[in-house]
Design a protein around this motif. Structure first.
Motif, PDB file in Angstrom:
ATOM      1  N   VAL A  83      -7.985 -47.235  41.269  1.00  0.00           N
ATOM      2  CA  VAL A  83      -9.023 -46.372  40.774  1.00  0.00           C
ATOM      3  C   VAL A  83      -8.593 -45.023  40.671  1.00  0.00           C
ATOM      4  CG1 VAL A  83     -11.380 -45.835  41.093  1.00  0.00           C
ATOM      5  CG2 VAL A  83     -10.489 -48.092  42.162  1.00  0.00           C
ATOM      6  N   ALA A  84      -8.931 -44.426  39.504  1.00  0.00           N
ATOM      7  CA  ALA A  84      -8.696 -43.102  39.130  1.00  0.00           C
ATOM      8  C   ALA A  84     -10.206 -42.226  38.764  1.00  0.00           C
ATOM      9  CB  ALA A  84      -7.735 -42.802  37.958  1.00  0.00           C
ATOM     10  N   VAL A  85     -10.361 -41.416  39.560  1.00  0.00           N
ATOM     11  CA  VAL A  85     -11.905 -40.853  39.446  1.00  0.00           C
ATOM     12  C   VAL A  85     -11.462 -39.326  39.279  1.00  0.00           C
ATOM     13  CG1 VAL A  85     -13.991 -40.245  40.374  1.00  0.00           C
ATOM     14  CG2 VAL A  85     -12.870 -42.383  40.807  1.00  0.00           C
ATOM     15  N   THR A  86     -12.225 -38.650  38.258  1.00  0.00           N
ATOM     16  CA  THR A  86     -12.238 -37.380  37.858  1.00  0.00           C
ATOM     17  C   THR A  86     -13.688 -36.859  37.809  1.00  0.00           C
ATOM     18  OG1 THR A  86     -10.438 -37.476  36.662  1.00  0.00           O
ATOM     19  CG2 THR A  86     -11.295 -35.232  36.634  1.00  0.00           C
ATOM     20  N   TYR A  87     -14.191 -36.032  38.567  1.00  0.00           N
ATOM     21  CA  TYR A  87     -15.871 -35.544  38.499  1.00  0.00           C
ATOM     22  C   TYR A  87     -15.876 -34.035  38.772  1.00  0.00           C
ATOM     23  CZ  TYR A  87     -16.660 -35.909  43.768  1.00  0.00           C
ATOM     24  OH  TYR A  87     -16.756 -35.740  44.827  1.00  0.00           O
ATOM     25  N   THR A  88     -16.970 -33.539  38.038  1.00  0.00           N
ATOM     26  CA  THR A  88     -16.986 -32.174  38.225  1.00  0.00           C
ATOM     27  C   THR A  88     -18.324 -31.264  38.335  1.00  0.00           C
ATOM     28  OG1 THR A  88     -16.175 -30.368  36.670  1.00  0.00           O
ATOM     29  CG2 THR A  88     -17.214 -32.337  35.784  1.00  0.00           C
ATOM     30  N   LEU A  89     -18.437 -30.182  38.626  1.00  0.00           N
ATOM     31  CA  LEU A  89     -19.411 -29.357  38.538  1.00  0.00           C
ATOM     32  C   LEU A  89     -19.345 -28.420  37.145  1.00  0.00           C
ATOM     33  CD1 LEU A  89     -20.210 -28.476  42.240  1.00  0.00           C
ATOM     34  CD2 LEU A  89     -21.502 -29.785  40.634  1.00  0.00           C
ATOM     35  N   ASN A  90     -18.337 -28.503  36.690  1.00  0.00           N
ATOM     36  CA  ASN A  90     -17.772 -27.720  35.510  1.00  0.00           C
ATOM     37  C   ASN A  90     -17.085 -26.206  36.202  1.00  0.00           C
ATOM     38  OD1 ASN A  90     -17.079 -27.185  32.880  1.00  0.00           O
ATOM     39  ND2 ASN A  90     -18.916 -25.938  32.556  1.00  0.00           N
ATOM     40  N   GLY A  91     -17.685 -25.152  36.315  1.00  0.00           N
ATOM     41  CA  GLY A  91     -17.316 -23.863  36.873  1.00  0.00           C
ATOM     42  C   GLY A  91     -17.176 -24.314  38.490  1.00  0.00           C
ATOM     43  N   SER A  92     -16.523 -22.985  39.005  1.00  0.00           N
ATOM     44  CA  SER A  92     -16.602 -23.323  40.472  1.00  0.00           C
ATOM     45  C   SER A  92     -17.924 -23.106  41.116  1.00  0.00           C
ATOM     46  CB  SER A  92     -15.755 -21.916  41.019  1.00  0.00           C
ATOM     47  OG  SER A  92     -15.709 -22.071  42.478  1.00  0.00           O
ATOM     48  N   PHE A  93     -18.244 -23.994  41.876  1.00  0.00           N
ATOM     49  CA  PHE A  93     -19.508 -24.311  42.430  1.00  0.00           C
ATOM     50  C   PHE A  93     -20.817 -24.445  41.471  1.00  0.00           C
ATOM     51  CE2 PHE A  93     -17.347 -21.964  45.910  1.00  0.00           C
ATOM     52  CZ  PHE A  93     -17.363 -22.700  46.718  1.00  0.00           C
ATOM     53  N   GLY A  94     -20.314 -24.742  40.245  1.00  0.00           N
ATOM     54  CA  GLY A  94     -21.248 -25.201  39.218  1.00  0.00           C
ATOM     55  C   GLY A  94     -22.063 -24.025  38.735  1.00  0.00           C
ATOM     56  N   ALA A  95     -23.353 -24.248  38.494  1.00  0.00           N
ATOM     57  CA  ALA A  95     -24.283 -23.137  38.122  1.00  0.00           C
ATOM     58  C   ALA A  95     -24.570 -22.026  39.269  1.00  0.00           C
ATOM     59  CB  ALA A  95     -25.312 -23.830  37.555  1.00  0.00           C
TER      60      ALA A  95
END
Length: 579
Positions: free
Chosen positions: A391-403
């Motif tokens: 399993v390969a997972v990439t997930y995100t808030l986009n910027g650092s700490f998101g909004a």
């Protein structure tokens, strides 16, 4: 079709003077982690321990991926999330593969011009800061679909470690403290976020201090007990919608109630006898990695050498052409007819090779399509179990700490993923990507991503699990790790640690990590017409696993450890753990 004799001679003779002895460059890399029964590689050591514990208790790789995803939301809040979204590539022991898209979606009230002023110009920060930047989160729904369809353990079992770390707290190490210090100014702007992540004196938590998150523990406990409905149809969604409405956002309860995960067929291609299994649209990652690999396949990279001007030249040109396609043609498959078949065609790759001048750099503005007018704070983890499920997972808030915002009482940091859309054709986003109409904002649409969770197989068996954060550079980070193993013979740790280059069509610049190229190589490339920008910081935090040995040579000789894991040396808090 073979390369012409002229091309091979030109590339080889003009550029082999700059071959770089890889042993001298990569000698500092530590040995890969080893394991016979399983391997978990994440950007935070406590999350890696959670994953290994799940495998030891009999869970499979998908179970471990779910547990790690929730754990990272607690112990790696700058990128781990349940307030964001991502992708999961699964390759099962029986040879089947699938892809889960739990990426964020644009709210129902979103409009194409929502980040433009009355004169049609982008409003600075509007797509990055505060509730107007927030896309509808998908991680909770994605983890539950993965667990239900491909896992073996209960949701309560998998979420218990994350709940415990949120309720009881965890002690920060150097890498944890550094991320909080870097985000302190941003977090201070939102009272709810500041109350969680900053001390009473307004300073960030430091090394050896404990961070507890009781509101997040309560939210996780509700999800554990009631499932995704607790997030999408209950008090959590109500709190986020209320905060959004009060602070300039457009999120509505219907956005949460209508959210649905997509299960898609992964993108696949072959490279020198290896099968690449990666992310399809709405990610550009798999398509563009395969397009670049198709172009590179007939160049003698192993002969030209890692870090040589010859290798850099052909890699940059392949990147240049592929990123034109990425930025102009790809988008959410529910809204855009993606030309995937064309971009993956080996004949199309030949057409690109035929356009590459062996002596000179290309010019990006000459490739402007007709009609044409993501952050380091993503995280990736790689897992494989005793049966070979990968399993390969990439997930995100986009910027650092998101909004940088938290709805009161939830403890959940929210993303600023709306910046990944095209605000206006020709205007760069957070990562400098200049994109087109295919990625314009529309309600319920998913923004185009570069996230590239990838599994590589050989002769029907798992060979490599790889991916990274890094915004628009995710694609090239993942690509270079694959090339470093297959073409340059590096072990998995060396392949991930090796200095990186990046080109994304516009701006027409080759970005080079510190000490990435020798001065002689830099001079040769400059003489060919390349504009080099030597970075003062590294980028990405790749997490990889190699099966059967630490390197291709050891695999071919036999006798290596079954699983060999590597976390990027750039990831101060990460760890590769095998058992």
């Amino acid at each position: 079709m073979q390369l012409t004799r002229r091309t091979l001679i030109a590339v080889s003779l003009s550029l082999t003077l700059t071959l770089t002895p890889s042993a001298a460059v990569f000698a500092a890399s530590p040995a890969p982690a080893k394991g016979e029964h399983g391997m978990v590689v994440t950007a935070q050591h406590l999350a890696s321990e959670v994953g290994v514990d799940v495998l030891k208790k009999g869970g499979n790789a998908v179970d471990a991926a779910v547990a790690v995803g929730y754990a990272l939301a607690v112990v790696y809040p700058n990128a781990g999330n349940i307030g964001g979204g991502g992708f999961m590539t699964i390759r099962l022991k029986d040879g089947r593969s699938t892809f889960l898209d739990f990426r964020e979606r644009a709210p129902l009230a979103a409009t194409k011009t929502m980040y433009l002023d009355k004169d049609g110009k982008p409003v600075k920060g509007a797509s990055l800061d505060g509730y107007l930047a927030v896309g509808v989160p998908g991680s909770v729904a994605g983890f539950e679909m993965a667990r239900q369809k491909y896992g073996t353990l209960t949701r309560q079992d998998l979420m218990a470690p994350a709940i415990a770390y949120a309720r009881d707290g965890f002690v920060l190490n150097q890498g944890d403290a550094a991320s909080f210090a870097g985000g302190a100014e941003r977090l201070a702007k939102d009272p709810a976020a500041a109350a969680i992540f900053l001390k009473k004196d307004g300073k960030p938590y430091g090394i050896g201090e404990k961070l507890a998150q009781p509101d997040l523990a309560a939210s996780l406990s509700a999800i554990s007990e009631k499932g995704p409905d607790a997030f999408y149809k209950g008090a959590i969604a109500d709190a986020i919608v209320k905060a959004s409405g009060a602070k300039g956002g457009i999120l509505a309860k219907g956005d949460f109630e209508q959210y649905a995960v997509r299960e898609l067929k992964p993108v696949t291609c072959s490279y020198r006898g290896y099968e690449i299994i990666s992310s399809p649209p709405p990610s550009s990652g798999g398509v563009i990695i395969c397009e670049i690999l198709n172009v590179l396949e007939l160049y003698p990279l192993s002969y030209l050498g890692a870090g040589s001007a010859g290798t850099v030249h052909v890699m940059v040109e392949a990147m240049r052409y592929a990123y034109v396609d990425r930025n102009s043609a790809l988008g959410d498959p529910d809204f855009v007819d993606n030309p995937v078949e064309k971009l993956l065609d080996k004949g199309y790759a030949k057409d690109i090779r035929d356009k590459i001048d062996p002596f000179r750099a290309g010019v990006s503005k000459d490739l402007m399509p007709k009609g044409f007018g993501e952050s380091k704070e993503t995280t990736h983890y790689s897992i494989i179990d005793k049966d070979g499920n990968a399993v390969a997972v990439t997930y995100t808030l986009n910027g650092s700490f998101g909004a940088g915002v938290v709805a009161d009482g939830t403890g959940i940091l929210l993303n600023n993923e709306m910046d990944d859309f095209t605000q206006k054709p020709g205007v760069p986003n957070l990562y400098g990507l200049v994109q087109g109409e295919a990625n314009a904002i529309e309600p319920k649409k998913t923004p185009l991503s570069s996230m590239s969770p990838t599994v590589v197989t050989k002769d029907g068996k798992p060979f490599m699990v790889i991916g990274s954060p890094g915004g628009s550079r995710i694609i090239t980070i993942t690509l270079e790790a694959i090339v470093n193993v297959i073409d340059h013979g590096m072990n998995i740790q060396e392949a991930i640690d090796a200095p990186r280059i990046h080109h994304q069509w516009l701006p027409d610049t080759v970005y080079v990590e510190p000490f990435g190229l020798s001065p002689d190589t830099e001079r040769l490339l400059a003489g060919m017409g390349y504009h080099l920008e030597l970075a003062d910081k590294t980028w990405g935090q790749a997490a990889g696993i190699l099966v059967g040995g630490k390197s291709l040579d050891e695999i071919e000789k036999g006798g290596g450890a079954r699983y060999n894991g590597a976390i990027d040396s750039r990831a101060a808090a990460g760890e590769a753990l095998g058992y």
